[in-house]
Write an enzyme that holds these catalytic residues in place. Structure first.
Site: not given
Ligand code: FE
Length: 194
Positions: A109, A112-114
């Site tokens: 991602c 961000c951190s999906c």
């Molecule tokens: Fe994300």
């Protein structure tokens, strides 16, 4: 933390800055009546014990042993995964990516951190780190090598960027010489980094 049944007053000094910040936030939220400590316990238990890579491993093992299930995963991963009861937040729109000798799939991602919580649990620290997020795109082959995966030059690498809309689950190739293993034993071979 009053909700976990322990008194941590002795080891305050050992808490990291982030743990202290979480503790302060939690105390405030409880004090103001915004959260119920019992509800927090349920959430923590869910993500520590119920949701995690073992769920994804079951999906992978079924795909390896049941061609009809694999076909379903390809056409509607969300429904196929939900048939195990793995659904909910961060897993609403799933896509299964099948590794082949020609193509290896890699997920990042960049924003961000999906991450697909229902099948893989919470994202590991490296997945959220800026170096992984940028280098996975710039040098995927190099990053994979650092994880211990060295692919033949002719194998193409497809890098998929997770978004708030779509989460991916990579279905690795079934290892050789595993014909005699049961679905459950196969699931035991699969971990988060597979
Ligand atoms: Fe994300």
């Amino acid at each position: 933390m009053p909700h976990d049944g322990h008194d941590h007053t002795d080891d305050h000094s050992e808490l990291s800055p982030i743990a202290l910040r979480v503790k302060a936030l939690e105390s405030l939220l409880i004090e103001k009546g915004y959260v119920d400590p019992a509800a927090l316990d349920v959430l923590i238990d869910t993500y520590e014990n119920k949701v995690g890579p073992r769920n994804g491993a079951k999906v992978v093992a079924r795909a390896w042993t049941d061609p009809a299930y694999a076909a379903w995963l390809k056409t509607d991963a969300t429904a196929a995964i939900k048939s195990f009861g793995f659904a909910g937040r961060q897993g609403e729109h799933m896509v299964a990516l099948f590794n082949t000798p020609e193509t290896h799939n890699m997920v990042v991602c960049t924003l961000c951190s999906c991450y697909p919580w229902p099948v893989l649990g919470l994202p590991p620290v490296w997945y959220k780190s800026p170096p992984y997020r940028s280098r996975a795109v710039i040098d995927p082959r190099g990053v994979l090598a650092e994880f211990g995966v060295t692919l033949p030059e002719k194998t193409k690498i497809s890098v998929w960027d997770s978004t708030a809309e779509i989460r991916y689950l990579v279905i690795p190739m079934r290892p050789a010489n595993t014909e005699s293993l049961s679905e459950e034993e196969l699931a035991g071979l699969v971990n988060r980094d597979s």
